[in-house]
Design a protein around this motif. Structure first.
Motif: not given
Length: 85
Positions: A25-32, A34-37, A42-48, A53-61
């Motif tokens: 869980g810790m490794a996956g959280f850190a990897a997600i 890091a990938y999100g950052l 290159s997030r396009g026109n999505t607000k920061m 929030i999407h990165v946080r939800v994915a990491a928590e999931g």
């Protein structure tokens, strides 16, 4: 201050060691995170804020998903697989 009563937690045993879901869980959280950052530029026109929030939800999931099988196994051993005495 000791009251003289013996408090026992049946599901907690120091001899068990660490559950394998913790480092996974810790490794996956850190990897997600890091990938999100890494993808932040290159997030396009999505607000920061939405991207973060999407990165946080994915990491928590991922952490919850890593913990679920271990918790299910513990519950099975504690409640259903106990020998009837």
């Amino acid at each position: 201050i000791s009251t003289g009563t013996d408090v026992s937690l049946s599901s907690y045993d120091e001899d068990q060691g660490e559950a394998p879901c913790v480092p996974i869980g810790m490794a996956g959280f850190a990897a997600i995170v890091a990938y999100g950052l890494y993808k932040l530029k290159s997030r396009g026109n999505t607000k920061m804020s939405v991207h973060l929030i999407h990165v946080r939800v994915a990491a928590e999931g991922f952490v919850v998903g890593a913990m679920t099988p271990d918790m299910g196994s513990s519950m099975y051993k504690e409640f259903w697989a106990k020998p009837k005495s």
